[in-house]
Design a protein around this motif. Structure first.
Motif, PDB file in Angstrom:
ATOM      1  N   GLU A 194       0.749  -1.061   0.042  1.00  0.00           N
ATOM      2  CA  GLU A 194       0.009  -0.028  -0.179  1.00  0.00           C
ATOM      3  C   GLU A 194       0.969   1.249   0.168  1.00  0.00           C
ATOM      4  O   GLU A 194       2.021   0.968  -0.306  1.00  0.00           O
ATOM      5  CB  GLU A 194      -0.738  -0.043   1.350  1.00  0.00           C
ATOM      6  N   ARG A 195       0.191   2.299   0.161  1.00  0.00           N
ATOM      7  CA  ARG A 195       1.158   3.725   0.148  1.00  0.00           C
ATOM      8  C   ARG A 195       2.415   3.645   1.308  1.00  0.00           C
ATOM      9  O   ARG A 195       3.164   4.087   0.880  1.00  0.00           O
ATOM     10  CB  ARG A 195       0.095   5.083   0.268  1.00  0.00           C
ATOM     11  N   ARG A 196       1.936   3.140   2.373  1.00  0.00           N
ATOM     12  CA  ARG A 196       2.655   3.249   3.365  1.00  0.00           C
ATOM     13  C   ARG A 196       3.188   1.881   4.130  1.00  0.00           C
ATOM     14  O   ARG A 196       2.203   0.984   4.151  1.00  0.00           O
ATOM     15  CB  ARG A 196       2.250   4.190   4.721  1.00  0.00           C
ATOM     16  N   HIS A 197       4.422   1.675   4.442  1.00  0.00           N
ATOM     17  CA  HIS A 197       4.675   0.403   5.052  1.00  0.00           C
ATOM     18  C   HIS A 197       5.669   0.414   6.546  1.00  0.00           C
ATOM     19  O   HIS A 197       6.472   1.283   6.281  1.00  0.00           O
ATOM     20  CB  HIS A 197       5.229  -0.587   4.116  1.00  0.00           C
ATOM     21  N   ARG A 198       5.318   0.256   7.549  1.00  0.00           N
ATOM     22  CA  ARG A 198       6.060   0.349   8.568  1.00  0.00           C
ATOM     23  C   ARG A 198       6.782  -1.137   8.972  1.00  0.00           C
ATOM     24  O   ARG A 198       6.303  -2.229   8.990  1.00  0.00           O
ATOM     25  CB  ARG A 198       5.040   0.628   9.832  1.00  0.00           C
ATOM     26  N   LEU A 199       7.984  -1.201   9.436  1.00  0.00           N
ATOM     27  CA  LEU A 199       8.833  -1.934   9.994  1.00  0.00           C
ATOM     28  C   LEU A 199       9.388  -1.761  11.154  1.00  0.00           C
ATOM     29  O   LEU A 199       9.813  -0.676  11.422  1.00  0.00           O
ATOM     30  CB  LEU A 199      10.087  -2.366   9.032  1.00  0.00           C
ATOM     31  N   VAL A 200       9.019  -2.842  12.108  1.00  0.00           N
ATOM     32  CA  VAL A 200       9.882  -2.895  13.330  1.00  0.00           C
ATOM     33  C   VAL A 200      10.830  -3.918  13.735  1.00  0.00           C
ATOM     34  O   VAL A 200      10.591  -5.063  13.051  1.00  0.00           O
ATOM     35  CB  VAL A 200       8.624  -3.085  14.456  1.00  0.00           C
ATOM     36  N   ASN A 201      11.919  -3.700  14.098  1.00  0.00           N
ATOM     37  CA  ASN A 201      13.032  -4.531  14.200  1.00  0.00           C
ATOM     38  C   ASN A 201      13.088  -4.457  15.911  1.00  0.00           C
ATOM     39  O   ASN A 201      13.328  -3.624  16.569  1.00  0.00           O
ATOM     40  CB  ASN A 201      14.274  -4.426  13.870  1.00  0.00           C
ATOM     41  N   ASN A 202      13.510  -5.794  16.488  1.00  0.00           N
ATOM     42  CA  ASN A 202      13.700  -5.798  17.961  1.00  0.00           C
ATOM     43  C   ASN A 202      15.172  -6.479  18.211  1.00  0.00           C
ATOM     44  O   ASN A 202      15.023  -7.550  17.534  1.00  0.00           O
ATOM     45  CB  ASN A 202      12.617  -6.851  18.685  1.00  0.00           C
ATOM     46  N   LEU A 203      15.650  -5.916  18.954  1.00  0.00           N
ATOM     47  CA  LEU A 203      17.229  -6.409  19.237  1.00  0.00           C
ATOM     48  C   LEU A 203      16.986  -6.961  20.780  1.00  0.00           C
ATOM     49  O   LEU A 203      16.509  -6.080  21.750  1.00  0.00           O
ATOM     50  CB  LEU A 203      18.247  -5.552  19.232  1.00  0.00           C
ATOM     51  N   VAL A 204      17.131  -7.851  21.100  1.00  0.00           N
ATOM     52  CA  VAL A 204      17.101  -8.497  22.669  1.00  0.00           C
ATOM     53  C   VAL A 204      18.632  -8.990  23.095  1.00  0.00           C
ATOM     54  O   VAL A 204      19.489  -9.535  22.299  1.00  0.00           O
ATOM     55  CB  VAL A 204      16.386  -9.797  22.567  1.00  0.00           C
ATOM     56  N   GLY A 205      19.186  -8.129  24.048  1.00  0.00           N
ATOM     57  CA  GLY A 205      20.258  -8.778  24.793  1.00  0.00           C
ATOM     58  C   GLY A 205      21.458  -8.232  24.396  1.00  0.00           C
ATOM     59  O   GLY A 205      22.568  -8.888  24.077  1.00  0.00           O
ATOM     60  N   LEU A 206      21.748  -6.944  23.861  1.00  0.00           N
ATOM     61  CA  LEU A 206      22.960  -6.488  23.002  1.00  0.00           C
ATOM     62  C   LEU A 206      23.816  -5.956  24.181  1.00  0.00           C
ATOM     63  O   LEU A 206      23.618  -5.127  25.336  1.00  0.00           O
ATOM     64  CB  LEU A 206      22.399  -5.083  22.359  1.00  0.00           C
ATOM     65  N   THR A 207      25.073  -6.546  24.036  1.00  0.00           N
ATOM     66  CA  THR A 207      25.978  -6.308  25.261  1.00  0.00           C
ATOM     67  C   THR A 207      26.893  -5.132  24.880  1.00  0.00           C
ATOM     68  O   THR A 207      27.401  -5.147  23.620  1.00  0.00           O
ATOM     69  CB  THR A 207      26.822  -7.513  25.625  1.00  0.00           C
ATOM     70  N   ILE A 208      26.931  -4.213  25.587  1.00  0.00           N
ATOM     71  CA  ILE A 208      28.011  -3.172  25.245  1.00  0.00           C
ATOM     72  C   ILE A 208      29.106  -3.036  26.390  1.00  0.00           C
ATOM     73  O   ILE A 208      28.949  -3.079  27.249  1.00  0.00           O
ATOM     74  CB  ILE A 208      27.335  -1.679  25.305  1.00  0.00           C
ATOM     75  N   ASP A 209      30.508  -3.019  25.851  1.00  0.00           N
ATOM     76  CA  ASP A 209      31.580  -3.085  26.648  1.00  0.00           C
ATOM     77  C   ASP A 209      32.333  -1.877  26.891  1.00  0.00           C
ATOM     78  O   ASP A 209      33.414  -1.930  27.756  1.00  0.00           O
ATOM     79  CB  ASP A 209      32.441  -4.322  26.228  1.00  0.00           C
ATOM     80  N   GLY A 210      31.824  -0.866  26.527  1.00  0.00           N
ATOM     81  CA  GLY A 210      32.775   0.422  27.052  1.00  0.00           C
ATOM     82  C   GLY A 210      31.886   1.540  26.265  1.00  0.00           C
ATOM     83  O   GLY A 210      30.901   1.646  25.688  1.00  0.00           O
ATOM     84  N   PRO A 211      32.489   2.906  26.900  1.00  0.00           N
ATOM     85  CA  PRO A 211      31.945   4.073  26.370  1.00  0.00           C
ATOM     86  C   PRO A 211      32.434   4.448  24.967  1.00  0.00           C
ATOM     87  O   PRO A 211      33.029   3.796  24.399  1.00  0.00           O
ATOM     88  CB  PRO A 211      32.432   5.260  27.492  1.00  0.00           C
TER      89      PRO A 211
END
Length: 132
Positions: free
Chosen positions: A84-101
């Motif tokens: 259709e004219r518009r299409h929405r996409l949602v992505n989900n990330l679970v458990g992203l580890t960040i190890d520093g600033p």
């Protein structure tokens, strides 16, 4: 080619099944961890694509690329059509580890072409409290 209307990075996104209304909760701008490494339990992104002339039968490939402050990369590919004219996409990330600033960068590419990015600042860990 499809046109990107918006791209948002948040703690969560909800789509109402009856009305198709989208709600975005806690848009991410920065993290203030107390220690490293730390894990972000949930991150959601939402893009809204607008159909251009000739797009109705086109198979698009969107890649959400996430680059952590240490340079580690995660890519989430999604193929879609815009029926259709518009299409929405949602992505989900679970458990992203960040190890520093540093910068946590989210990039959207469509069929290999850069369309948008969003940077979340990861601040240095807060002062640690030493037990007495």
């Amino acid at each position: 080619m499809a046109r990107l209307e918006f791209f948002v990075v948040a703690e969560s996104v909800s789509i109402d099944m009856q009305t198709n209304r989208a709600s975005v909760f806690n848009i991410l701008e920065n993290f203030n961890p107390s220690v490293f490494p730390f894990t972000v339990h949930s991150i959601s992104t939402m893009t809204l694509w607008i159909q251009e002339d000739g797009d109705a039968d086109t198979d698009f490939q969107m890649v959400l690329k996430v680059t952590t402050p240490s340079g580690a990369e995660v890519e989430l590919p999604t193929n879609f059509k815009i029926p259709e004219r518009r299409h929405r996409l949602v992505n989900n990330l679970v458990g992203l580890t960040i190890d520093g600033p540093g910068d946590l960068v989210f990039e959207i590419r469509l069929n290999g072409e850069h369309f948008a990015s969003h940077t979340v600042t990861v601040n240095s860990a807060g002062p640690s409290v030493q037990p007495e």
